[in-house]
Design a protein around this motif. Sequence first.
Motif, PDB file in Angstrom:
ATOM      1  N   GLN A 164      42.067  65.559 -63.342  1.00  0.00           N
ATOM      2  CA  GLN A 164      42.616  66.241 -64.533  1.00  0.00           C
ATOM      3  C   GLN A 164      43.911  66.578 -64.262  1.00  0.00           C
ATOM      4  O   GLN A 164      44.776  66.474 -65.152  1.00  0.00           O
ATOM      5  N   LEU A 165      44.149  67.167 -63.182  1.00  0.00           N
ATOM      6  CA  LEU A 165      45.512  67.464 -62.702  1.00  0.00           C
ATOM      7  C   LEU A 165      46.451  66.322 -62.515  1.00  0.00           C
ATOM      8  O   LEU A 165      47.775  66.647 -62.831  1.00  0.00           O
ATOM      9  N   GLU A 166      45.735  65.450 -62.117  1.00  0.00           N
ATOM     10  CA  GLU A 166      46.449  63.981 -61.892  1.00  0.00           C
ATOM     11  C   GLU A 166      46.945  63.520 -63.303  1.00  0.00           C
ATOM     12  O   GLU A 166      48.005  63.069 -63.636  1.00  0.00           O
ATOM     13  N   ALA A 167      45.957  63.739 -64.227  1.00  0.00           N
ATOM     14  CA  ALA A 167      46.194  63.156 -65.730  1.00  0.00           C
ATOM     15  C   ALA A 167      47.430  63.841 -66.338  1.00  0.00           C
ATOM     16  O   ALA A 167      47.975  63.540 -67.138  1.00  0.00           O
ATOM     17  N   LEU A 168      47.662  65.321 -65.867  1.00  0.00           N
ATOM     18  CA  LEU A 168      48.743  65.855 -66.351  1.00  0.00           C
ATOM     19  C   LEU A 168      49.970  65.766 -65.520  1.00  0.00           C
ATOM     20  O   LEU A 168      51.134  66.210 -66.080  1.00  0.00           O
ATOM     21  N   HIS A 169      49.749  64.904 -64.405  1.00  0.00           N
ATOM     22  CA  HIS A 169      51.087  64.639 -63.605  1.00  0.00           C
ATOM     23  C   HIS A 169      51.579  66.268 -63.377  1.00  0.00           C
ATOM     24  O   HIS A 169      52.625  66.528 -63.497  1.00  0.00           O
ATOM     25  N   VAL A 170      50.738  66.901 -62.625  1.00  0.00           N
ATOM     26  CA  VAL A 170      50.886  68.451 -62.366  1.00  0.00           C
ATOM     27  C   VAL A 170      52.260  68.642 -61.785  1.00  0.00           C
ATOM     28  O   VAL A 170      53.078  69.559 -61.849  1.00  0.00           O
ATOM     29  N   MET A 171      52.627  67.874 -60.591  1.00  0.00           N
ATOM     30  CA  MET A 171      53.738  67.948 -59.869  1.00  0.00           C
ATOM     31  C   MET A 171      55.071  67.739 -60.577  1.00  0.00           C
ATOM     32  O   MET A 171      56.054  68.095 -60.023  1.00  0.00           O
ATOM     33  N   SER A 172      55.135  67.150 -61.876  1.00  0.00           N
ATOM     34  CA  SER A 172      56.262  67.152 -62.529  1.00  0.00           C
ATOM     35  C   SER A 172      56.390  68.139 -63.758  1.00  0.00           C
ATOM     36  O   SER A 172      57.444  68.088 -64.480  1.00  0.00           O
ATOM     37  N   LEU A 173      55.349  69.068 -63.722  1.00  0.00           N
ATOM     38  CA  LEU A 173      55.396  70.105 -64.838  1.00  0.00           C
ATOM     39  C   LEU A 173      56.606  71.042 -64.491  1.00  0.00           C
ATOM     40  O   LEU A 173      57.191  71.323 -63.382  1.00  0.00           O
ATOM     41  N   SER A 174      57.072  71.684 -65.695  1.00  0.00           N
ATOM     42  CA  SER A 174      57.927  72.909 -65.266  1.00  0.00           C
ATOM     43  C   SER A 174      57.559  73.827 -64.241  1.00  0.00           C
ATOM     44  O   SER A 174      56.439  73.651 -64.040  1.00  0.00           O
ATOM     45  N   ASP A 175      58.430  74.801 -63.745  1.00  0.00           N
ATOM     46  CA  ASP A 175      57.955  75.323 -62.546  1.00  0.00           C
ATOM     47  C   ASP A 175      56.875  76.583 -62.718  1.00  0.00           C
ATOM     48  O   ASP A 175      56.014  76.652 -62.298  1.00  0.00           O
ATOM     49  N   ASP A 176      57.030  77.167 -63.999  1.00  0.00           N
ATOM     50  CA  ASP A 176      55.929  78.001 -64.462  1.00  0.00           C
ATOM     51  C   ASP A 176      54.773  77.327 -64.750  1.00  0.00           C
ATOM     52  O   ASP A 176      53.481  78.249 -64.434  1.00  0.00           O
ATOM     53  N   ASP A 177      54.779  76.272 -65.348  1.00  0.00           N
ATOM     54  CA  ASP A 177      53.330  75.400 -65.879  1.00  0.00           C
ATOM     55  C   ASP A 177      52.679  75.151 -64.442  1.00  0.00           C
ATOM     56  O   ASP A 177      51.534  75.158 -64.307  1.00  0.00           O
ATOM     57  N   PHE A 178      53.653  74.583 -63.599  1.00  0.00           N
ATOM     58  CA  PHE A 178      53.122  74.173 -62.221  1.00  0.00           C
ATOM     59  C   PHE A 178      52.414  75.225 -61.522  1.00  0.00           C
ATOM     60  O   PHE A 178      51.326  75.243 -60.804  1.00  0.00           O
ATOM     61  N   ALA A 208      39.052  70.681 -50.994  1.00  0.00           N
ATOM     62  CA  ALA A 208      37.629  70.276 -51.016  1.00  0.00           C
ATOM     63  C   ALA A 208      37.725  68.849 -51.166  1.00  0.00           C
ATOM     64  O   ALA A 208      36.362  68.016 -51.139  1.00  0.00           O
ATOM     65  N   GLU A 209      38.775  68.048 -51.241  1.00  0.00           N
ATOM     66  CA  GLU A 209      38.617  66.697 -51.418  1.00  0.00           C
ATOM     67  C   GLU A 209      38.387  66.054 -49.931  1.00  0.00           C
ATOM     68  O   GLU A 209      39.076  66.100 -49.062  1.00  0.00           O
ATOM     69  N   LYS A 210      37.177  65.315 -49.789  1.00  0.00           N
ATOM     70  CA  LYS A 210      37.060  64.487 -48.615  1.00  0.00           C
ATOM     71  C   LYS A 210      37.568  63.043 -48.582  1.00  0.00           C
ATOM     72  O   LYS A 210      38.159  62.639 -47.301  1.00  0.00           O
ATOM     73  N   ALA A 211      38.168  62.598 -49.598  1.00  0.00           N
ATOM     74  CA  ALA A 211      38.854  61.180 -49.730  1.00  0.00           C
ATOM     75  C   ALA A 211      40.068  61.447 -49.603  1.00  0.00           C
ATOM     76  O   ALA A 211      40.519  62.442 -50.031  1.00  0.00           O
ATOM     77  N   PRO A 212      41.028  60.145 -49.213  1.00  0.00           N
ATOM     78  CA  PRO A 212      42.201  60.284 -49.094  1.00  0.00           C
ATOM     79  C   PRO A 212      42.874  60.541 -50.592  1.00  0.00           C
ATOM     80  O   PRO A 212      42.450  60.194 -51.639  1.00  0.00           O
ATOM     81  N   VAL A 213      43.940  61.404 -50.557  1.00  0.00           N
ATOM     82  CA  VAL A 213      44.522  61.494 -52.026  1.00  0.00           C
ATOM     83  C   VAL A 213      45.856  61.097 -51.991  1.00  0.00           C
ATOM     84  O   VAL A 213      46.891  61.145 -51.209  1.00  0.00           O
ATOM     85  N   PHE A 214      46.077  60.094 -52.986  1.00  0.00           N
ATOM     86  CA  PHE A 214      47.333  59.160 -53.200  1.00  0.00           C
ATOM     87  C   PHE A 214      47.996  59.676 -54.425  1.00  0.00           C
ATOM     88  O   PHE A 214      49.252  59.323 -54.809  1.00  0.00           O
ATOM     89  N   ALA A 215      47.313  60.418 -55.431  1.00  0.00           N
ATOM     90  CA  ALA A 215      47.842  60.649 -56.649  1.00  0.00           C
ATOM     91  C   ALA A 215      48.847  61.684 -56.833  1.00  0.00           C
ATOM     92  O   ALA A 215      49.741  61.968 -57.820  1.00  0.00           O
ATOM     93  N   PHE A 216      48.839  62.366 -55.940  1.00  0.00           N
ATOM     94  CA  PHE A 216      50.062  63.614 -56.040  1.00  0.00           C
ATOM     95  C   PHE A 216      51.094  63.668 -55.081  1.00  0.00           C
ATOM     96  O   PHE A 216      51.127  63.545 -53.744  1.00  0.00           O
ATOM     97  N   ASP A 217      52.412  63.463 -55.604  1.00  0.00           N
ATOM     98  CA  ASP A 217      53.589  63.505 -54.760  1.00  0.00           C
ATOM     99  C   ASP A 217      53.879  64.854 -54.334  1.00  0.00           C
ATOM    100  O   ASP A 217      54.865  65.602 -54.877  1.00  0.00           O
ATOM    101  N   LEU A 218      53.069  65.599 -53.350  1.00  0.00           N
ATOM    102  CA  LEU A 218      53.347  67.171 -52.762  1.00  0.00           C
ATOM    103  C   LEU A 218      54.811  67.178 -52.319  1.00  0.00           C
ATOM    104  O   LEU A 218      55.240  68.156 -52.049  1.00  0.00           O
ATOM    105  N   GLY A 219      55.379  66.124 -51.885  1.00  0.00           N
ATOM    106  CA  GLY A 219      56.745  66.101 -51.490  1.00  0.00           C
ATOM    107  C   GLY A 219      57.792  66.877 -52.617  1.00  0.00           C
ATOM    108  O   GLY A 219      58.763  67.238 -52.273  1.00  0.00           O
ATOM    109  N   LYS A 220      57.355  66.818 -53.711  1.00  0.00           N
ATOM    110  CA  LYS A 220      57.965  67.596 -54.814  1.00  0.00           C
ATOM    111  C   LYS A 220      58.036  69.060 -54.850  1.00  0.00           C
ATOM    112  O   LYS A 220      58.754  69.637 -55.421  1.00  0.00           O
TER     113      LYS A 220
END
Length: 213
Positions: free
Chosen positions: A48-62, A75-87
Amino acid sequence: MIAAVENLYVCFARYPTPRNLTVCEQCGPEWSAADITSTPLRSLSLAQLEALHVMSLSDDDFRYYFPRLIEALLAEKAPVFAFDLGKLRSRTLSWPAPERAAVTSLVDGLWRSLLAEYPADLGYFSDSPTLIDFTYWCDQPLQVHLNRWQMIDTVSAAEHLGELVEWAFSVREPIEPAVKDLVVNFLAQPVIGERLSAANLDDAEELWRVCGR
């Protein structure tokens, strides 16, 4: 890590549920914006967070979603590719002091938990290369954690060193360019070879002697 996550929820509790959201039809066709905003924060999934493109939200929303993002990644055991945490990079610098302190506490807790156990049980953050990148992206001083690491003479800490040696010198994925020299210089220290030898990590020690010194 429970305490660090709870601290995030407390520090970021002042941010209200975002209202003007757009759900990516490709990432989350099964949800509407109303579905997600009506879901309790702690019940939201990574999908669901991926569907929101959470890393691209405004700062307060993020920042409203940030505690849940970290909790779900832990809690995620599998590799995660959907979030560009570099942002995250440079983003936290403008946050109020209590929020920056909560991020510092989070990163510090992740490092302590990682080095205390091998393999680590930290979900997305269970390996040192990932945590090195995350530390940099959170605008935290990586050298502090590397200095602490080299002082820890335990098998679990050495196992993580062996993993980092293999990643740095044999894995094709590049080190975050901004910290590459810092990591390579850290691995070049004689104490790294001593730690690998003491833990009987022969393959990692050989790779270190050939490539790391």
